[in-house]
Scaffold this active site. Structure first.
Site, mmCIF file in Angstrom:
data_model
loop_
_atom_site.group_PDB
_atom_site.id
_atom_site.type_symbol
_atom_site.label_atom_id
_atom_site.label_comp_id
_atom_site.label_asym_id
_atom_site.label_seq_id
_atom_site.Cartn_x
_atom_site.Cartn_y
_atom_site.Cartn_z
ATOM 1 C CG LEU A 3 -2.110 -0.978 1.166
ATOM 2 C CD1 LEU A 3 -2.885 -0.907 2.467
ATOM 3 C CD2 LEU A 3 -3.028 -0.699 -0.007
ATOM 4 C CD GLU A 20 -4.164 2.401 -2.384
ATOM 5 O OE1 GLU A 20 -3.879 1.736 -1.379
ATOM 6 O OE2 GLU A 20 -4.332 1.904 -3.507
#
Length: 392
Positions: free
Chosen positions: A247, A371
């Protein structure tokens, strides 16, 4: 020609172009030319019809944009700044294109490259790099977005293999993916699994009714007694740190990508302000409009300076996760401000699909959330500053 003698570029007031290498400039120009031809004329229709341009996937592979940072298995081996510039140009067309490239390269391919077995890498990475195959990354769940540690998807050992049960939600590329990298809770902690599309018990459902990222494929992944062989496990992935590291790669791309959407909005508003006349002169001649344009230009150029600095840190191996959080938080916030301000300059025309401004503003609402939300990145920075965690 020196920077002092060439015309001032409102989108590059600080002459940051001069701080790029010839190779970095070439990457940016190549991606921009490709999108000018293959995306910009059509993207409003893709957004309107809710369709992702799958025909462009092989071309993205030919340009080396899929797994761009990888140095093997078909990756282009580009530096972090070149990747960031590519993300900027992709999102200048539409967030859906940058999201596809980001998920394919920074999430699915990155996870396989970092944590997969040699066999998994050999089978999937060259196909993903060329665009022959599409990947997705299954971490977020319907009830657990910001807190993936509470995931409910499970993988249980069964003889020589695994049985996967659970649901993942808001998964970019899910409905067109040939392989999913899925994270699940096991008796030994959180592990990653490589799940091909044709695995029995694995189905997807595309999400409809989106008002943002309409040109992106967003899906639910469903695992119902999904049986996997023992070698489906990513052998080097241990705990939540593994998916979070991927991520962080994707968040880095957003730092640049959001500014692509912002640049398109700013440049659209600037052209409109020069051409649109009210009270006998272009609206760009009015002080209030100039204040808006200057404010947008300052925000855009400040964001580019931040992105470039973080890119150089990343290329030096010095970029910290907290710094990525700062970049994502700051640049998405700035991009949204620019998009909304641009809409006011266009007036009623700003809501028309004839102009890209409100499309970008809508997309950026999703970019702001995925995110890591503003709140999550704020708390990451809060802990870095105070030494005190607000999460638990």
């Amino acid at each position: 020609m020196t920077s002092g003698s060439r015309p001032l570029d409102p989108s590059d007031l600080l002459d940051l172009r001069d701080l790029l290498s010839d190779e970095e400039r070439a990457v940016q120009q190549t991606v921009r030319r490709f999108l000018d031809e293959a995306a910009h004329p059509f993207v409003a229709e893709w957004f309107e019809t809710g369709r992702f341009p799958t025909h462009l996937i092989p071309r993205l592979g030919e340009l080396g944009l899929l797994g761009m940072r990888l140095t093997d298995y078909g990756g282009a081996g580009a530096n972090a700044v070149s990747y960031g510039l590519a993300c900027l140009e992709l999102e200048a067309a539409d967030s859906a294109l940058r999201s596809f490239v980001s998920v394919q390269g920074s999430l699915a391919m990155e996870a396989l490259w970092r944590y997969g077995s040699t066999e998994q890498k050999d089978h999937w990475l060259p196909r993903l790099a060329s665009g022959e195959a599409v990947g997705c990354f299954g971490l977020t769940e319907p009830d657990h977005g910001s807190d993936p540690s509470a995931m409910r998807t499970t993988a249980r050992r069964n003889g020589q293999g695994w049985v996967l049960n659970g649901t993942k939600m808001w998964i970019t590329n899910g409905g067109i993916a040939d392989v999913a990298v899925v994270w699940a809770r096991t008796d030994d902690g959180i592990k990653g699994f490589c799940v091909p599309r044709d695995t029995p018990g694995f189905t997807t459902r595309d999400l409809r009714g989106k008002l943002s990222l309409r040109a992106s494929v967003t899906s639910e992944l469903i695992f119902d007694q999904c049986r996997l062989p023992h070698d489906a496990e990513l052998p080097k992935a241990r705990g939540l740190r593994a998916p979070l590291s991927c991520l962080n790669e994707a968040r880095y791309g957003i730092i640049w990508g959001a500014l692509g959407a912002a640049r398109t909005c700013f440049e659209t508003a600037l052209r409109y302000a020069r051409e649109r006349e009210q009270f006998g002169k272009p609206i760009g001649a009015f002080q209030l409009t100039q204040e808006k344009l200057v404010d947008m230009a300052v925000e855009l150029n400040r964001g580019l300076l931040l992105a470039l600095h973080l890119g150089r840190l990343k290329d030096q191996g010095r970029l910290r996760p907290e710094q990525v959080s700062m970049g994502k938080l700051s640049n998405v916030r700035a991009a949204l401000h620019i998009a909304r301000t641009a809409r006011t300059i266009l007036g009623a025309n700003g809501i028309s699909s004839e102009y890209p401004v409100l499309r970008h503003a809508n997309n950026l609402e999703s970019v702001r959330t995925y995110e890591g939300t503003d709140e999550i990145h704020t708390l990451i920075l809060g802990e870095a500053i105070t030494g005190l965690s607000a999460f638990r």
